[in-house]
Design a protein around this motif. Structure first.
Motif, PDB file in Angstrom:
ATOM      1  N   PRO A 188       0.822  -1.215   0.000  1.00  7.60           N
ATOM      2  CA  PRO A 188       0.000   0.000   0.000  1.00  7.60           C
ATOM      3  C   PRO A 188       0.855   1.264   0.000  1.00  7.60           C
ATOM      4  O   PRO A 188       1.845   1.349   0.725  1.00  7.60           O
ATOM      5  CB  PRO A 188      -0.825  -0.105   1.286  1.00  7.60           C
ATOM      6  CG  PRO A 188      -0.283  -1.248   2.056  1.00  7.60           C
ATOM      7  CD  PRO A 188       0.576  -2.069   1.163  1.00  7.60           C
ATOM      8  N   VAL A 189       0.470   2.207  -0.832  1.00  7.61           N
ATOM      9  CA  VAL A 189       1.146   3.501  -0.883  1.00  7.61           C
ATOM     10  C   VAL A 189       0.184   4.538  -0.313  1.00  7.61           C
ATOM     11  O   VAL A 189      -0.743   4.976  -0.987  1.00  7.61           O
ATOM     12  CB  VAL A 189       1.528   3.864  -2.337  1.00  7.61           C
ATOM     13  CG1 VAL A 189       2.225   5.226  -2.367  1.00  7.61           C
ATOM     14  CG2 VAL A 189       2.405   2.787  -2.952  1.00  7.61           C
TER      15      VAL A 189
ATOM     16  N   THR B  69      -1.593   7.967   1.114  1.00  6.97           N
ATOM     17  CA  THR B  69      -1.605   9.393   0.795  1.00  6.97           C
ATOM     18  C   THR B  69      -1.800  10.143   2.112  1.00  6.97           C
ATOM     19  O   THR B  69      -1.997   9.535   3.166  1.00  6.97           O
ATOM     20  CB  THR B  69      -2.770   9.745  -0.138  1.00  6.97           C
ATOM     21  OG1 THR B  69      -3.998   9.529   0.584  1.00  6.97           O
ATOM     22  CG2 THR B  69      -2.756   8.870  -1.378  1.00  6.97           C
TER      23      THR B  69
ATOM     24  N   THR C 153      -4.913   8.886   3.682  1.00  9.74           N
ATOM     25  CA  THR C 153      -5.061   7.488   4.112  1.00  9.74           C
ATOM     26  C   THR C 153      -3.974   7.019   5.076  1.00  9.74           C
ATOM     27  O   THR C 153      -4.035   5.897   5.579  1.00  9.74           O
ATOM     28  CB  THR C 153      -5.030   6.537   2.887  1.00  9.74           C
ATOM     29  OG1 THR C 153      -3.706   6.545   2.307  1.00  9.74           O
ATOM     30  CG2 THR C 153      -6.033   6.971   1.831  1.00  9.74           C
ATOM     31  N   ARG C 154      -2.984   7.872   5.338  1.00  6.77           N
ATOM     32  CA  ARG C 154      -1.815   7.430   6.101  1.00  6.77           C
ATOM     33  C   ARG C 154      -2.186   6.903   7.493  1.00  6.77           C
ATOM     34  O   ARG C 154      -1.630   5.916   7.973  1.00  6.77           O
ATOM     35  CB  ARG C 154      -0.808   8.576   6.221  1.00  6.77           C
ATOM     36  CG  ARG C 154       0.528   8.180   6.846  1.00  6.77           C
ATOM     37  CD  ARG C 154       1.624   9.186   6.558  1.00  6.77           C
ATOM     38  NE  ARG C 154       1.997   9.176   5.155  1.00  6.77           N
ATOM     39  CZ  ARG C 154       1.747  10.152   4.287  1.00  6.77           C
ATOM     40  NH1 ARG C 154       1.130  11.258   4.692  1.00  6.77           N
ATOM     41  NH2 ARG C 154       2.114  10.049   3.032  1.00  6.77           N
TER      42      ARG C 154
ATOM     43  N   THR D  87       5.572  -4.669  -5.991  1.00  8.20           N
ATOM     44  CA  THR D  87       4.612  -3.828  -6.710  1.00  8.20           C
ATOM     45  C   THR D  87       3.915  -2.909  -5.710  1.00  8.20           C
ATOM     46  O   THR D  87       3.851  -3.204  -4.509  1.00  8.20           O
ATOM     47  CB  THR D  87       3.572  -4.684  -7.442  1.00  8.20           C
ATOM     48  OG1 THR D  87       2.929  -5.535  -6.491  1.00  8.20           O
ATOM     49  CG2 THR D  87       4.235  -5.538  -8.514  1.00  8.20           C
ATOM     50  N   GLU D  88       3.406  -1.807  -6.215  1.00  3.89           N
ATOM     51  CA  GLU D  88       2.765  -0.823  -5.350  1.00  3.89           C
ATOM     52  C   GLU D  88       1.260  -0.826  -5.545  1.00  3.89           C
ATOM     53  O   GLU D  88       0.766  -1.018  -6.666  1.00  3.89           O
ATOM     54  CB  GLU D  88       3.306   0.578  -5.665  1.00  3.89           C
ATOM     55  CG  GLU D  88       4.776   0.736  -5.305  1.00  3.89           C
ATOM     56  CD  GLU D  88       5.259   2.170  -5.492  1.00  3.89           C
ATOM     57  OE1 GLU D  88       4.641   2.891  -6.306  1.00  3.89           O
ATOM     58  OE2 GLU D  88       6.233   2.554  -4.824  1.00  3.89           O
ATOM     59  N   ALA D  89       0.539  -0.616  -4.451  1.00  2.00           N
ATOM     60  CA  ALA D  89      -0.914  -0.503  -4.509  1.00  2.00           C
ATOM     61  C   ALA D  89      -1.264   0.948  -4.198  1.00  2.00           C
ATOM     62  O   ALA D  89      -1.137   1.395  -3.056  1.00  2.00           O
ATOM     63  CB  ALA D  89      -1.559  -1.445  -3.499  1.00  2.00           C
ATOM     64  N   THR D  90      -1.674   1.674  -5.228  1.00  2.00           N
ATOM     65  CA  THR D  90      -1.936   3.108  -5.056  1.00  2.00           C
ATOM     66  C   THR D  90      -3.431   3.399  -5.161  1.00  2.00           C
ATOM     67  O   THR D  90      -4.209   2.570  -5.632  1.00  2.00           O
ATOM     68  CB  THR D  90      -1.194   3.932  -6.126  1.00  2.00           C
ATOM     69  OG1 THR D  90      -1.655   3.496  -7.404  1.00  2.00           O
ATOM     70  CG2 THR D  90       0.309   3.717  -6.052  1.00  2.00           C
ATOM     71  N   GLY D  91      -3.809   4.593  -4.729  1.00  2.00           N
ATOM     72  CA  GLY D  91      -5.209   5.020  -4.834  1.00  2.00           C
ATOM     73  C   GLY D  91      -6.133   4.066  -4.101  1.00  2.00           C
ATOM     74  O   GLY D  91      -5.804   3.560  -3.022  1.00  2.00           O
TER      75      GLY D  91
ATOM     76  N   GLN E 221      -4.956   0.558  -2.775  1.00  2.00           N
ATOM     77  CA  GLN E 221      -4.188   0.304  -1.544  1.00  2.00           C
ATOM     78  C   GLN E 221      -5.016  -0.451  -0.516  1.00  2.00           C
ATOM     79  O   GLN E 221      -4.464  -1.117   0.361  1.00  2.00           O
ATOM     80  CB  GLN E 221      -3.656   1.607  -0.947  1.00  2.00           C
ATOM     81  CG  GLN E 221      -4.714   2.488  -0.308  1.00  2.00           C
ATOM     82  CD  GLN E 221      -4.139   3.816   0.164  1.00  2.00           C
ATOM     83  OE1 GLN E 221      -3.531   3.896   1.216  1.00  2.00           O
ATOM     84  NE2 GLN E 221      -4.315   4.855  -0.643  1.00  2.00           N
TER      85      GLN E 221
END
Lengths: 143, 393
Positions: free
Chosen positions: A14-15, A17, A20-21, B137-141, B144
Motif C-alpha cells: 500500500p502507498v 496518501t 489514508t496514512r 509492486t505498489e498498490a496506489t489510490g 491500496q
C-alpha cells in the motif's frame, strides 16, 4: 523495506496518501482505524476529505472494534500476481464492521475451512505480518 | 439553442478480430470506422464528431498507440469536429455512445462516430513471469485497500464476490450460471462472426476450471484485439443512408460509487438498477415490449444482474429465469443473440449495440428474433453502468 525484495516476496504494498496514512499507521500498531465524521457520526471508508452524508469536512480516525460479519467471499484458484502463486487457494472477502451498516472493508479470511465460510458469520480482525514490514488487517472466524 | 428530438444509429462495423493480430490500435480503429461508414454508405465529410472509449489496443504493454478522438477525426478526414470526447474511467462502450447521443440531442453535433478499441492483455502467467525479477509492486489510490489482500483481478471483485452473494442470498446455483453460458454459445453457433461456435453442454461448463469460486473460465469473456464502430445521427438525417435507421428510444448512464467494486452499497442491486430505473422513466415502453436483450457478459453474474435490474425477472430470480429457457432464442426474451462477448470476443459492450441494430434491421439470418421491434442493450455493472433502449424503423 529491504530493497532486495522481489515482487513475489510481498503482496502489492500500500502507498498511503495524506488522507489514508492514518489507516496504515494504525494497522502497523495493530489498531483498526476508520475515518469518522465528527459532525454526524458516519464512517467514511475508503477515506475521503468530506462526509458524503452531511458534507462536513470535520473527519477524524477512530478505532473500531475489529468485529463484524462476512459480507461475501471467494476462494481464489488462480494467481494474478507473483506473491499469490504459492498462496492458492486463498479467501478474498468483504467484511461488514459492527459499527455501522454498510461499513465494509476488503480483507482475507484466514484459518477457516472453505466449506465452512458463510455470509453473515461473525469474524474478527487478525493483524498479520504477511511480508517483511507489511502488516495487514486480516480476519478470522469469531467465536 | 436548436436541439434534435431524435437520434438514430445508422452504421455499424467491426475491425478484424482475433488473438494477437499484430494490428495497432490505429489500424483496428480505421478498419472499424471504414466498416461502419460502408454499412451506412457514408464518408467522413458526413460526420462532425468522434467519441472513443479507452482508445488502446495492440498487444500490451507495447504498441499502446492511443487513439485520441481529435487526432483520429482529423486523420480520417472528419474535419472540423463539432464534438469529441474520450470518457474515462467509464462503464464500457455505452459511455462513448451516450457522449454521442447526448451531443446530438443537445445540438452540438449532427453525426458522430463512436469507437471502442481494445487490446488482448498479457495472460496472467505472462504478467507474473514479467515481474519475476522486479521489485515489490505498489498498490496506489483505491487499490491500496484491496490489492494487498489479493484483489488483483477484476474477476474477483466484479464477478466472484457478487456471484457468491447471489448464490447464498437467493439460492442461485452453478448450473443456472451454466445454463446462460450454454444458451449464449447456442446463439453463437448461428453467428458467422463468433470466434467460438461449437455447442457446449452443462457438463462442459461444470468441467471448466474455477478462476475464483464460483466463477469459472467459461463465465469470463474472451480477450481479443478488436475495434467496434457505431455511427449515430439526427432524426432529420437518419433516412439518408444505405440501411434502415435504428432509433434511440431511451438511454441512461449511472454511477453510484467510485471504482471500489468490493464496497458498493449492495453487491446484488447497484448501479444497473439505478440505470434501469432512469431508462424506463424516459420512455412509455416497458420491459414487456422488449423483443431481445443484449446484456453485458464480461462475467455471467453481470448478465444476471441486468435481467433483474431491467425488470425482466424479480430481484434474485435470474437463475431460474435463465434455467427455464427464457433467454434462449425462441424463449420469452432472447438474450445475447450474437453469442455475447464470451463467444464473439471482448468488445467492452459495443457488440451489444451492434447486435441490437442488426436485430432491429432484421439482418440476423438464422439467429434473427422474429419481428424484433424493440431491443435493450446494457453495459457494465457494480458502481457504474449504462443502458440504451432502441426501436426499429
Amino acid at each position: 523495506m529491504p530493497t532486495q525484495l522481489k515482487a513475489g516476496d510481498t503482496p502489492p504494498v500500500p502507498v498511503p496518501t495524506d488522507v489514508t496514512r492514518f489507516f496504515w499507521e494504525g494497522v502497523a500498531r495493530h489498531e483498526l482505524l476508520i475515518l469518522r465524521c465528527q459532525s454526524c457520526g458516519h464512517y467514511v471508508h475508503h477515506p475521503r476529505i468530506v462526509c458524503s452524508r452531511c458534507q462536513s469536512t470535520d473527519l477524524a480516525p477512530e478505532q473500531v472494534s475489529g468485529r463484524g460479519t462476512l459480507y461475501s467471499h471467494t476462494v481464489v484458484m488462480q494467481a494474478f500476481h507473483p506473491y499469490f502463486v504459492d498462496k492458492l487457494p486463498y479467501v478474498l472477502a468483504v467484511v461488514e464492521l459492527e459499527e455501522e451498516p454498510g461499513l465494509r472493508l476488503t480483507t482475507n479470511i484466514v484459518d477457516c475451512p472453505e466449506d465452512e465460510l458463510r455470509i453473515g458469520m461473525p469474524v474478527e480482525v487478525a493483524f498479520t505480518e504477511v511480508a517483511p514490514g507489511l502488516t495487514l488487517p486480516l480476519f478470522r472466524r469469531a467465536a | 439553442m436548436k436541439t434534435n428530438d431524435r437520434v438514430a444509429a445508422v452504421g455499424v462495423g467491426y475491425s478484424r478480430t482475433g488473438r494477437r493480430l499484430g494490428l495497432s490500435s490505429w489500424e483496428l480503429a480505421v478498419q472499424a470506422a471504414k466498416a461502419a461508414m460502408d454499412d451506412a454508405g457514408m464518408t467522413p465529410k458526413d460526420m462532425d464528431g468522434v467519441t472513443v472509449l479507452w482508445g488502446v489496443a495492440g498487444p500490451a504493454p507495447a504498441g499502446l498507440d492511443v487513439v485520441e478522438p481529435m487526432d483520429f477525426g482529423y486523420s480520417l478526414g472528419i474535419n472540423p469536429l463539432n464534438w469529441y470526447a474520450a470518457p474515462s474511467p467509464a462503464p464500457a462502450y455505452v459511455a462513448a455512445a451516450l457522449e454521442a447521443i447526448a451531443a446530438i440531442r443537445a445540438g452540438f453535433a449532427h453525426t458522430v462516430l463512436t469507437l471502442r478499441i481494445i487490446n488482448q492483455r498479457l495472460s496472467s502467467r505472462q504478467e507474473i513471469a514479467s515481474m519475476a525479477e522486479s521489485g515489490p509492486t505498489e498498490a496506489t489510490g483505491e487499490a491500496q485497500f484491496t490489492a494487498p489482500f489479493g484483489s488483483v483481478s477484476p474477476i474477483f471483485s466484479i464477478a466472484s464476490l457478487p456471484a457468491q452473494r447471489h448464490m447464498e442470498r437467493f439460492g442461485t446455483t452453478e448450473e443456472q450460471f451454466g445454463a446462460h453460458v450454454v444458451a449464449q454459445r447456442y446463439h453463437a453457433s448461428m453467428n458467422d462472426d463468433a470466434l467460438f461456435r461449437d455447442p457446449l453442454t452443462i457438463d462442459d461448463y461444470l468441467a471448466s476450471r474455477y478462476i475464483a469460486k464460483p466463477v469459472r473460465l467459461l463465465d469470463c469473456d474472451y480477450p481479443v484485439d478488436s475495434a467496434s464502430a457505431i455511427i449515430f445521427t439526427t432524426g432529420d438525417r437518419a433516412r439518408d443512408w444505405r440501411k434502415k435507421p435504428v432509433w434511440v428510444e431511451s438511454a441512461a448512464l449511472s454511477s453510484t460509487r467510485y471504482l471500489s467494486f468490493e464496497l458498493i452499497e449492495d453487491m446484488n442491486q447497484n448501479s444497473p438498477f439505478h440505470a434501469a430505473e432512469q431508462l424506463w422513466s424516459r420512455t412509455d415502453l416497458t420491459p414487456d415490449d422488449v423483443d431481445c436483450a443484449q446484456l453485458y457478459d464480461g462475467f455471467t453474474i453481470i448478465t444476471f444482474q441486468w435481467l433483474e435490474a431491467l425488470g425482466f425477472c424479480g430481484l434474485g430470480e435470474a437463475g431460474p429465469f435463465v434455467e427455464e429457457g427464457n433467454t434462449r432464442l425462441g424463449g420469452k426474451l432472447p438474450v445475447n443473440t450474437d453469442g455475447g462477448a464470451c463467444n464473439v470476443g471482448r468488445r467492452h459492450g459495443a457488440n451489444f449495440c451492434i447486435e441490437s441494430v442488426r436485430q432491429l434491421r432484421g439482418e440476423c439470418g438464422e439467429r434473427q428474433v422474429p419481428d424484433a421491434e424493440v431491443a435493450v442493450w446494457a453495459n457494465a455493472t457494480g458502481p457504474f453502468s449504462g443502458a440504451v433502449l432502441m426501436t426499429g424503423d
